[in-house]
Design a protein around this motif. Sequence first.
Motif, PDB file in Angstrom:
ATOM      1  N   MET A   1      14.640 -31.311  16.504  1.00 50.59           N
ATOM      2  CA  MET A   1      13.668 -31.710  15.523  1.00 50.59           C
ATOM      3  C   MET A   1      12.644 -30.602  15.281  1.00 50.59           C
ATOM      4  SD  MET A   1      14.188 -34.259  13.906  1.00 50.59           S
ATOM      5  CE  MET A   1      13.231 -35.054  12.718  1.00 50.59           C
ATOM      6  N   ASN A   2      12.260 -29.907  16.373  1.00 48.08           N
ATOM      7  CA  ASN A   2      11.307 -28.809  16.218  1.00 48.08           C
ATOM      8  C   ASN A   2      11.855 -27.722  15.304  1.00 48.08           C
ATOM      9  OD1 ASN A   2       9.347 -29.949  17.826  1.00 48.08           O
ATOM     10  ND2 ASN A   2      10.045 -28.927  19.667  1.00 48.08           N
ATOM     11  N   PHE A   3      13.173 -27.448  15.425  1.00 46.54           N
ATOM     12  CA  PHE A   3      13.773 -26.412  14.585  1.00 46.54           C
ATOM     13  C   PHE A   3      13.692 -26.796  13.111  1.00 46.54           C
ATOM     14  CE2 PHE A   3      17.453 -24.763  12.256  1.00 46.54           C
ATOM     15  CZ  PHE A   3      17.197 -23.409  12.371  1.00 46.54           C
ATOM     16  N   LEU A   4      14.029 -28.038  12.800  1.00 46.71           N
ATOM     17  CA  LEU A   4      13.981 -28.487  11.416  1.00 46.71           C
ATOM     18  C   LEU A   4      12.542 -28.465  10.881  1.00 46.71           C
ATOM     19  CD1 LEU A   4      15.536 -29.584   9.004  1.00 46.71           C
ATOM     20  CD2 LEU A   4      15.207 -31.873   9.935  1.00 46.71           C
ATOM     21  N   GLY A   5      11.598 -28.936  11.687  1.00 45.69           N
ATOM     22  CA  GLY A   5      10.191 -28.903  11.287  1.00 45.69           C
ATOM     23  C   GLY A   5       9.694 -27.489  11.061  1.00 45.69           C
ATOM     24  N   ASN A   6      10.063 -26.578  11.958  1.00 47.69           N
ATOM     25  CA  ASN A   6       9.647 -25.179  11.813  1.00 47.69           C
ATOM     26  C   ASN A   6      10.280 -24.529  10.581  1.00 47.69           C
ATOM     27  OD1 ASN A   6       7.855 -24.873  13.971  1.00 47.69           O
ATOM     28  ND2 ASN A   6       9.534 -24.573  15.405  1.00 47.69           N
ATOM     29  N   LEU A   7      11.531 -24.886  10.285  1.00 46.67           N
ATOM     30  CA  LEU A   7      12.192 -24.318   9.120  1.00 46.67           C
ATOM     31  C   LEU A   7      11.508 -24.776   7.828  1.00 46.67           C
ATOM     32  CD1 LEU A   7      14.604 -22.661   8.056  1.00 46.67           C
ATOM     33  CD2 LEU A   7      15.889 -24.798   8.000  1.00 46.67           C
ATOM     34  N   ILE A   8      11.236 -26.062   7.733  1.00 44.26           N
ATOM     35  CA  ILE A   8      10.553 -26.584   6.552  1.00 44.26           C
ATOM     36  C   ILE A   8       9.144 -26.012   6.457  1.00 44.26           C
ATOM     37  CG2 ILE A   8       9.666 -28.682   5.455  1.00 44.26           C
ATOM     38  CD1 ILE A   8      12.096 -30.134   6.702  1.00 44.26           C
ATOM     39  N   TRP A   9       8.439 -25.946   7.588  1.00 45.96           N
ATOM     40  CA  TRP A   9       7.084 -25.393   7.619  1.00 45.96           C
ATOM     41  C   TRP A   9       7.069 -23.953   7.129  1.00 45.96           C
ATOM     42  CZ3 TRP A   9       2.052 -26.338   8.188  1.00 45.96           C
ATOM     43  CH2 TRP A   9       1.214 -25.271   8.504  1.00 45.96           C
ATOM     44  N   PHE A  10       8.025 -23.161   7.608  1.00 46.52           N
ATOM     45  CA  PHE A  10       8.076 -21.743   7.242  1.00 46.52           C
ATOM     46  C   PHE A  10       8.212 -21.575   5.738  1.00 46.52           C
ATOM     47  CE2 PHE A  10      10.254 -17.664   6.683  1.00 46.52           C
ATOM     48  CZ  PHE A  10       9.423 -16.835   7.410  1.00 46.52           C
ATOM     49  N   PHE A  52       5.645 -25.975  15.331  1.00 45.63           N
ATOM     50  CA  PHE A  52       6.157 -27.189  15.967  1.00 45.63           C
ATOM     51  C   PHE A  52       6.696 -26.870  17.354  1.00 45.63           C
ATOM     52  CE2 PHE A  52       6.184 -28.389  11.535  1.00 45.63           C
ATOM     53  CZ  PHE A  52       5.729 -29.702  11.583  1.00 45.63           C
ATOM     54  N   GLY A  53       6.357 -27.685  18.327  1.00 45.28           N
ATOM     55  CA  GLY A  53       6.766 -27.477  19.706  1.00 45.28           C
ATOM     56  C   GLY A  53       5.815 -26.595  20.484  1.00 45.28           C
ATOM     57  N   LYS A  54       4.685 -26.244  19.880  1.00 44.43           N
ATOM     58  CA  LYS A  54       3.684 -25.416  20.557  1.00 44.43           C
ATOM     59  C   LYS A  54       2.331 -26.098  20.465  1.00 44.43           C
ATOM     60  CE  LYS A  54       6.061 -21.215  19.188  1.00 44.43           C
ATOM     61  NZ  LYS A  54       6.024 -20.052  18.310  1.00 44.43           N
ATOM     62  N   ASP A  55       1.570 -26.000  21.534  1.00 46.42           N
ATOM     63  CA  ASP A  55       0.204 -26.515  21.564  1.00 46.42           C
ATOM     64  C   ASP A  55      -0.753 -25.370  21.857  1.00 46.42           C
ATOM     65  OD1 ASP A  55       0.639 -29.227  21.037  1.00 46.42           O
ATOM     66  OD2 ASP A  55       1.068 -29.657  23.140  1.00 46.42           O
ATOM     67  N   VAL A  56      -2.023 -25.619  21.579  1.00 47.54           N
ATOM     68  CA  VAL A  56      -3.055 -24.632  21.845  1.00 47.54           C
ATOM     69  C   VAL A  56      -4.051 -25.242  22.816  1.00 47.54           C
ATOM     70  CG1 VAL A  56      -4.852 -23.188  20.835  1.00 47.54           C
ATOM     71  CG2 VAL A  56      -2.784 -23.679  19.530  1.00 47.54           C
ATOM     72  N   ARG A  57      -4.287 -24.540  23.919  1.00 45.74           N
ATOM     73  CA  ARG A  57      -5.315 -24.949  24.889  1.00 45.74           C
ATOM     74  C   ARG A  57      -6.521 -24.052  24.705  1.00 45.74           C
ATOM     75  NH1 ARG A  57      -1.935 -24.949  30.272  1.00 45.74           N
ATOM     76  NH2 ARG A  57      -0.333 -26.414  29.634  1.00 45.74           N
ATOM     77  N   TYR A  58      -7.687 -24.672  24.688  1.00 49.21           N
ATOM     78  CA  TYR A  58      -8.922 -23.921  24.494  1.00 49.21           C
ATOM     79  C   TYR A  58      -9.661 -23.813  25.808  1.00 49.21           C
ATOM     80  CZ  TYR A  58      -7.995 -24.420  19.567  1.00 49.21           C
ATOM     81  OH  TYR A  58      -7.405 -24.348  18.333  1.00 49.21           O
ATOM     82  N   GLY A  59     -10.253 -22.670  26.035  1.00 51.25           N
ATOM     83  CA  GLY A  59     -11.031 -22.406  27.233  1.00 51.25           C
ATOM     84  C   GLY A  59     -11.778 -21.104  27.017  1.00 51.25           C
ATOM     85  N   GLY A  60     -12.079 -20.454  28.092  1.00 46.44           N
ATOM     86  CA  GLY A  60     -12.759 -19.165  27.970  1.00 46.44           C
ATOM     87  C   GLY A  60     -14.196 -19.259  28.421  1.00 46.44           C
ATOM     88  N   GLY A  61     -14.826 -18.120  28.463  1.00 49.70           N
ATOM     89  CA  GLY A  61     -16.203 -18.049  28.935  1.00 49.70           C
ATOM     90  C   GLY A  61     -17.119 -17.444  27.909  1.00 49.70           C
ATOM     91  N   ALA A  62     -18.130 -16.733  28.405  1.00 47.77           N
ATOM     92  CA  ALA A  62     -19.155 -16.158  27.533  1.00 47.77           C
ATOM     93  C   ALA A  62     -18.580 -15.057  26.637  1.00 47.77           C
ATOM     94  CB  ALA A  62     -20.294 -15.597  28.377  1.00 47.77           C
ATOM     95  N   GLY A  63     -17.655 -14.279  27.159  1.00 49.74           N
ATOM     96  CA  GLY A  63     -17.044 -13.222  26.351  1.00 49.74           C
ATOM     97  C   GLY A  63     -16.260 -13.799  25.185  1.00 49.74           C
ATOM     98  N   SER A  64     -15.525 -14.864  25.445  1.00 43.57           N
ATOM     99  CA  SER A  64     -14.784 -15.535  24.376  1.00 43.57           C
ATOM    100  C   SER A  64     -15.740 -16.117  23.346  1.00 43.57           C
ATOM    101  CB  SER A  64     -13.915 -16.656  24.950  1.00 43.57           C
ATOM    102  OG  SER A  64     -12.944 -16.136  25.803  1.00 43.57           O
ATOM    103  N   ARG A 120       4.024 -23.839  25.177  1.00 43.92           N
ATOM    104  CA  ARG A 120       5.177 -24.580  24.631  1.00 43.92           C
ATOM    105  C   ARG A 120       5.224 -25.969  25.260  1.00 43.92           C
ATOM    106  NH1 ARG A 120       8.246 -21.304  21.621  1.00 43.92           N
ATOM    107  NH2 ARG A 120       8.235 -19.103  22.111  1.00 43.92           N
ATOM    108  N   ARG A 121       5.582 -26.929  24.444  1.00 48.36           N
ATOM    109  CA  ARG A 121       5.717 -28.308  24.962  1.00 48.36           C
ATOM    110  C   ARG A 121       7.015 -28.470  25.646  1.00 48.36           C
ATOM    111  NH1 ARG A 121       4.364 -31.863  19.881  1.00 48.36           N
ATOM    112  NH2 ARG A 121       3.362 -30.139  18.895  1.00 48.36           N
TER     113      ARG A 121
END
Length: 121
Positions: A1-10, A52-64, A120-121
Amino acid sequence: MNFLGNLIWFVLGGLVQGIGWFLAGLLWCITIIGIPVGLQCFKFASISFTPFGKDVRYGGGAGSFLLNIIWLIVTGIPMALVSVISGLLMCITIIGIPFGLQSFKMAKLALMPFGAEIVRR
């Protein structure tokens, strides 16, 4: 499903957003000081092409935080606006809602790219 979603998204918008991140990376890499920022842009261009199939985690410190402020002023706001407008247009139809949500994920990433990690999920 991720492949199909990524293809349409692209085809329907990922190519444009990915090229935007890539061009931002090239502009940042013109100066020696901007090379770390440009490399970050290239990393996020890859998630723009296939989110699709990827998430983003947020973090970091003062430099970020400091880099995010500079990024926001110079590049972040226009890129986030493009992603939000794209997401709103995609969410007009029920079929486009998953694609709109990916576009909103890219808008958040465009506002705060430093300290973010792609997983990646």
